[in-house]
Design an enzyme around this catalytic site. Structure first.
Site, short mmCIF file in Angstrom:
data_model
loop_
_atom_site.label_atom_id
_atom_site.label_comp_id
_atom_site.label_asym_id
_atom_site.label_seq_id
_atom_site.Cartn_x
_atom_site.Cartn_y
_atom_site.Cartn_z
N THR A 54 12.31 40.49 -2.84
CA THR A 54 11.91 39.28 -2.80
C THR A 54 11.27 38.79 -1.46
O THR A 54 10.65 37.63 -1.42
CB THR A 54 12.84 38.23 -3.52
N CYS A 95 19.51 34.81 1.60
CA CYS A 95 20.57 33.96 0.94
C CYS A 95 21.98 33.78 1.50
O CYS A 95 22.43 34.89 2.35
CB CYS A 95 20.77 34.23 -0.42
N CYS A 109 25.50 32.09 -3.26
CA CYS A 109 24.05 31.62 -3.91
C CYS A 109 24.32 31.96 -5.22
O CYS A 109 24.88 33.08 -5.78
CB CYS A 109 22.67 32.49 -3.28
N ARG A 115 20.50 34.69 -9.48
CA ARG A 115 20.67 36.40 -10.03
C ARG A 115 20.90 37.06 -8.96
O ARG A 115 20.18 37.19 -7.94
CB ARG A 115 19.85 36.66 -10.99
N ARG A 168 12.69 35.05 4.29
CA ARG A 168 12.49 33.60 4.21
C ARG A 168 13.71 32.83 3.61
O ARG A 168 14.21 33.58 2.79
CB ARG A 168 10.92 33.14 3.65
N CYS A 202 16.13 31.08 1.11
CA CYS A 202 16.03 30.67 -0.13
C CYS A 202 15.95 29.12 -0.55
O CYS A 202 16.68 28.37 0.16
CB CYS A 202 17.44 31.48 -0.94
N CYS A 226 19.69 28.14 -2.45
CA CYS A 226 21.23 28.03 -1.94
C CYS A 226 20.72 27.38 -0.41
O CYS A 226 21.80 26.99 0.55
CB CYS A 226 21.60 29.28 -1.67
#
Length: 361
Positions: free
Chosen positions: A34, A38, A42, A45, A67, A69, A72
């Site tokens: 992605t 995080c 977090c 999923r 980058r 999240c 969270c």
């Protein structure tokens, strides 16, 4: 900087699955599928184990290209602790194409020293460094996807293609207009926990892997471009994909073996030295004298040192494993701090190897 030594990836993955709050502010996970990072707590999923990379600081997450999240919000604690961080990150998000300078901080009524200390404390870099890195990365991503210099310059927030050419030219020793559209050798950007690296490869082998800030990089790229008769361009190959996977495993602590095929550029003597470097097990070191003896030329210590310094495939040809005869760290093109971190990373592999050799009860 952090004083917390990350545990092994399996422990971190278990902690993430359990949303263990004891890791708050000490460990973060970057998800390669992605591109986000995080907190371990977090509620989103959980990613697959093979898509996780682990970091001990916010700056390391950002330097590796991840980058934050939006669920969270891993930057929130830093912004709460230092309000100036929130102010400037909001300003950066609101003006992604702006070329930030110290004058902007003054115009906002901010003290430059306060800003620098706050960002160094939480990110390991200044705000201006963070802004420059973000802009340049966006430009590289556009070029790697086949975009034009104009598109890359705009994506990177530069005022004109010529400004972008000048910035990349200073960094790489070449302007984007000098790169071929159908290259023989392909240049790609690979992020690591120790900072971004430049990788040059064709469809069969890796020719160069260097940290972006290595002083010799512009000279090395010019030599490669000359050898390829100018056919050097942006993009990536299957070699880049394999390299990224194996570097990820190396830094995660899950594997120190590299299968990426290499193409050397140097003399026959240098080739022998580089092969000898590759035979040094992860977690072990050699002196220049020991390396000279291993290649059967005990009087060639200085020549071995020169060949070591001329290596242009960092980490995979582990010149960082060569130290002084008295055990002290010696020069390293990527910086002594990186050499120390690489040796520390490989100490874990050495401990694992020793434990495997111990007799089982």
């Amino acid at each position: 900087m952090t004083l917390f030594a990350l545990p092994d990836p399996d422990t971190l993955y278990d902690a993430m699955r359990a949303r263990d709050a004891s890791y708050e502010g000490r460990a973060w996970v970057g998800v390669t599928s992605t591109g986000i990072f995080c907190r371990l707590t977090c509620a989103a999923r959980k990613p697959k184990r093979e898509n996780c990379r682990w970091f001990d600081s916010l700056g390391a997450c950002l330097e590796a290209g991840f980058r934050p999240c939006k669920h969270c919000r891993p930057l929130d604690p830093a912004m709460a602790a230092e309000p100036v961080i929130g102010t400037l990150l909001d300003a950066l998000a609101a003006r992604p194409d702006h070329v930030w300078r110290e004058a902007d901080l003054i115009a906002m009524g901010l003290d430059r020293g306060t800003v620098r200390r706050a960002f160094k404390r939480h990110f390991g870099m200044s705000f201006l460094d963070l802004a420059r890195l973000d802009r340049l990365r966006r430009g590289f991503e556009t070029l790697g996807e086949g975009g034009t210099v104009l598109e890359a310059g705009l994506d990177a927030g530069f005022s004109s293609p010529s400004a972008f050419r000048a910035r990349v030219g200073r960094l790489l020793g070449l302007a984007p207009s000098d790169f071929a559209q159908e290259p023989r050798l392909t240049v790609d950007w690979i992020d690591t926990p120790l900072g971004p690296m430049i990788a040059v490869a064709d469809d069969r082998a890796l020719h160069l892997l260097e940290f972006m800030d290595r002083k010799a990089l512009p000279t090395e790229l010019k030599a490669l471009a000359k050898g390829a008769k100018g056919m050097l361009g942006f993009g990536h190959t299957q070699i880049h994909d394999l390299l990224a996977r194996e570097l990820g495993a190396y830094f995660d602590g899950t594997g120190a073996a590299f299968t990426v095929p290499l193409c050397y550029h140097g003399s026959g003597f240098s080739h022998r030295v580089w092969d000898a470097l590759r035979r040094i097990p992860a977690g072990e070191t050699r002196s220049y004298g020991e390396l000279a003896r291993e290649i059967g030329q005990p009087s060639a210590t200085r020549a071995v040192a020169r060949a070591n310094g001329a290596n242009q495939i960092a980490i995979l040809v582990p010149c960082h494993r060569v130290i002084g005869a008295d055990g002290t760290l010696t020069g390293y093109g990527g910086g002594l701090w990186r050499k120390q971190r690489l040796i520390e990373t490989e100490a874990g592999y050495a401990r694992a190897a020793r434990s495997e050799r111990l007799p089982q009860p």
